[in-house]
Design a protein around this motif. Sequence first.
Motif, mmCIF file in Angstrom:
data_model
loop_
_atom_site.group_PDB
_atom_site.id
_atom_site.type_symbol
_atom_site.label_atom_id
_atom_site.label_comp_id
_atom_site.label_asym_id
_atom_site.label_seq_id
_atom_site.Cartn_x
_atom_site.Cartn_y
_atom_site.Cartn_z
ATOM 1 N N PRO A 63 83.426 58.962 -3.142
ATOM 2 C CA PRO A 63 84.762 58.471 -2.770
ATOM 3 C C PRO A 63 85.587 59.578 -2.096
ATOM 4 C CG PRO A 63 84.262 57.977 -5.071
ATOM 5 C CD PRO A 63 83.175 58.868 -4.565
ATOM 6 N N VAL A 64 86.511 59.175 -1.236
ATOM 7 C CA VAL A 64 87.305 60.117 -0.456
ATOM 8 C C VAL A 64 88.100 61.074 -1.350
ATOM 9 C CG1 VAL A 64 89.200 60.306 1.203
ATOM 10 C CG2 VAL A 64 87.466 58.546 1.502
ATOM 11 N N THR A 65 88.696 60.579 -2.427
ATOM 12 C CA THR A 65 89.486 61.444 -3.312
ATOM 13 C C THR A 65 88.618 62.513 -3.948
ATOM 14 O OG1 THR A 65 90.945 59.581 -3.784
ATOM 15 C CG2 THR A 65 91.090 61.451 -5.255
ATOM 16 N N VAL A 66 87.406 62.168 -4.333
ATOM 17 C CA VAL A 66 86.487 63.141 -4.918
ATOM 18 C C VAL A 66 86.111 64.187 -3.867
ATOM 19 C CG1 VAL A 66 84.174 63.466 -5.901
ATOM 20 C CG2 VAL A 66 85.586 61.543 -6.642
ATOM 21 N N ILE A 67 85.811 63.724 -2.670
ATOM 22 C CA ILE A 67 85.442 64.643 -1.580
ATOM 23 C C ILE A 67 86.579 65.613 -1.301
ATOM 24 C CG2 ILE A 67 84.971 64.786 0.903
ATOM 25 C CD1 ILE A 67 83.454 62.090 0.559
ATOM 26 N N LYS A 68 87.796 65.091 -1.195
ATOM 27 C CA LYS A 68 88.941 65.958 -0.930
ATOM 28 C C LYS A 68 89.158 66.940 -2.074
ATOM 29 C CE LYS A 68 91.580 63.113 2.248
ATOM 30 N NZ LYS A 68 92.861 62.451 2.510
ATOM 31 N N SER A 69 89.033 66.474 -3.310
ATOM 32 C CA SER A 69 89.221 67.362 -4.459
ATOM 33 C C SER A 69 88.186 68.477 -4.468
ATOM 34 C CB SER A 69 89.143 66.574 -5.766
ATOM 35 O OG SER A 69 90.194 65.648 -5.839
ATOM 36 N N VAL A 70 86.936 68.137 -4.204
ATOM 37 C CA VAL A 70 85.880 69.151 -4.128
ATOM 38 C C VAL A 70 86.168 70.113 -2.983
ATOM 39 C CG1 VAL A 70 83.427 69.521 -3.599
ATOM 40 C CG2 VAL A 70 84.107 67.737 -5.225
ATOM 41 N N SER A 71 86.569 69.572 -1.840
ATOM 42 C CA SER A 71 86.862 70.389 -0.677
ATOM 43 C C SER A 71 87.983 71.381 -0.973
ATOM 44 C CB SER A 71 87.246 69.475 0.490
ATOM 45 O OG SER A 71 87.620 70.223 1.602
ATOM 46 N N TYR A 72 89.067 70.913 -1.548
ATOM 47 C CA TYR A 72 90.200 71.798 -1.840
ATOM 48 C C TYR A 72 89.863 72.803 -2.943
ATOM 49 C CZ TYR A 72 92.733 68.464 1.054
ATOM 50 O OH TYR A 72 93.137 67.668 2.078
ATOM 51 N N THR A 73 89.059 72.380 -3.882
ATOM 52 C CA THR A 73 88.605 73.326 -4.911
ATOM 53 C C THR A 73 87.773 74.427 -4.270
ATOM 54 O OG1 THR A 73 88.600 71.581 -6.591
ATOM 55 C CG2 THR A 73 87.275 73.547 -7.049
ATOM 56 N N LEU A 74 86.886 74.050 -3.348
ATOM 57 C CA LEU A 74 86.074 75.048 -2.652
ATOM 58 C C LEU A 74 86.939 76.009 -1.840
ATOM 59 C CD1 LEU A 74 83.010 72.917 -1.470
ATOM 60 C CD2 LEU A 74 83.028 74.704 -3.216
ATOM 61 N N PHE A 75 87.998 75.492 -1.210
ATOM 62 C CA PHE A 75 88.886 76.380 -0.463
ATOM 63 C C PHE A 75 89.512 77.426 -1.387
ATOM 64 C CE2 PHE A 75 89.670 72.750 2.723
ATOM 65 C CZ PHE A 75 88.602 73.158 3.500
ATOM 66 N N ALA A 120 82.578 75.977 3.821
ATOM 67 C CA ALA A 120 83.864 75.414 4.231
ATOM 68 C C ALA A 120 83.671 74.386 5.346
ATOM 69 C CB ALA A 120 84.802 76.520 4.688
ATOM 70 N N THR A 121 82.774 74.670 6.279
ATOM 71 C CA THR A 121 82.473 73.724 7.356
ATOM 72 C C THR A 121 81.889 72.441 6.786
ATOM 73 O OG1 THR A 121 82.126 75.530 8.915
ATOM 74 C CG2 THR A 121 81.193 73.397 9.519
ATOM 75 N N MET A 122 81.013 72.572 5.810
ATOM 76 C CA MET A 122 80.460 71.388 5.151
ATOM 77 C C MET A 122 81.578 70.600 4.479
ATOM 78 S SD MET A 122 77.355 71.073 2.408
ATOM 79 C CE MET A 122 78.271 71.499 0.942
ATOM 80 N N SER A 123 82.499 71.284 3.820
ATOM 81 C CA SER A 123 83.625 70.617 3.172
ATOM 82 C C SER A 123 84.508 69.898 4.183
ATOM 83 C CB SER A 123 84.472 71.630 2.395
ATOM 84 O OG SER A 123 83.726 72.193 1.359
ATOM 85 N N LEU A 124 84.756 70.543 5.310
ATOM 86 C CA LEU A 124 85.554 69.906 6.360
ATOM 87 C C LEU A 124 84.860 68.672 6.904
ATOM 88 C CD1 LEU A 124 86.717 73.157 8.160
ATOM 89 C CD2 LEU A 124 88.225 71.496 7.034
#
Length: 190
Positions: A63-75, A120-124
């Motif tokens: 889900p998008v919220t999970v992806i964004k949360s993982v992405s921001y955590t990685l940042f 980070a590129t993968m997260s983006l």
Amino acid sequence: MEAFIYSFLLILVAEMGDKTQIITMAFAARFNVIQVILAVSAAVILNNAIAVAAGALFSGILPVTVIKSVSYTLFIIFGIWTLTGKSNEEKDSGKVIVNPFFTVFIFFFISEFGDKTQLATMSLSMKYASPVFVLAGASLGMIAANVIGITAGVFLGKKVPANMIKRIAGIIFIAFGIIGFFEIIIRGLA
């Protein structure tokens, strides 16, 4: 277009002061600058294509919220990693290198594989449904950072300490992560 600009800026900042940027400066001191830039560019595009493909694969599953949360955590993790990580410098073995292009390409590709900028590129890629724009932005951001590094290394010497650049990049990474979490919270409340 947002995916391109965000990817470009984030990766540009993240690569500043990174070990591969420092290594690229060292290669530029030993080899033809144009060959170094071309080899780094080729390695960056291949490395980021792998990251974008992996991100696109995962984005269809979560889900998008999970992806964004993982992405921001990685940042945030990358920011902390940047602030606390040790810098590595190239060791000069004194060996004669037959083909500078392939030497730089292979060394850079291996050094960047699994690095924070690739992750980070993968997260983006997971955050945006625009893999071409993420690939273009992240690749140009990383290439620009390395061209800046090469230029700085060749013409300016070491006037700005690498540690200062690392601190600024780390703080910006953490700020992107925190701002992203606030965005999730605000959209959740709306």
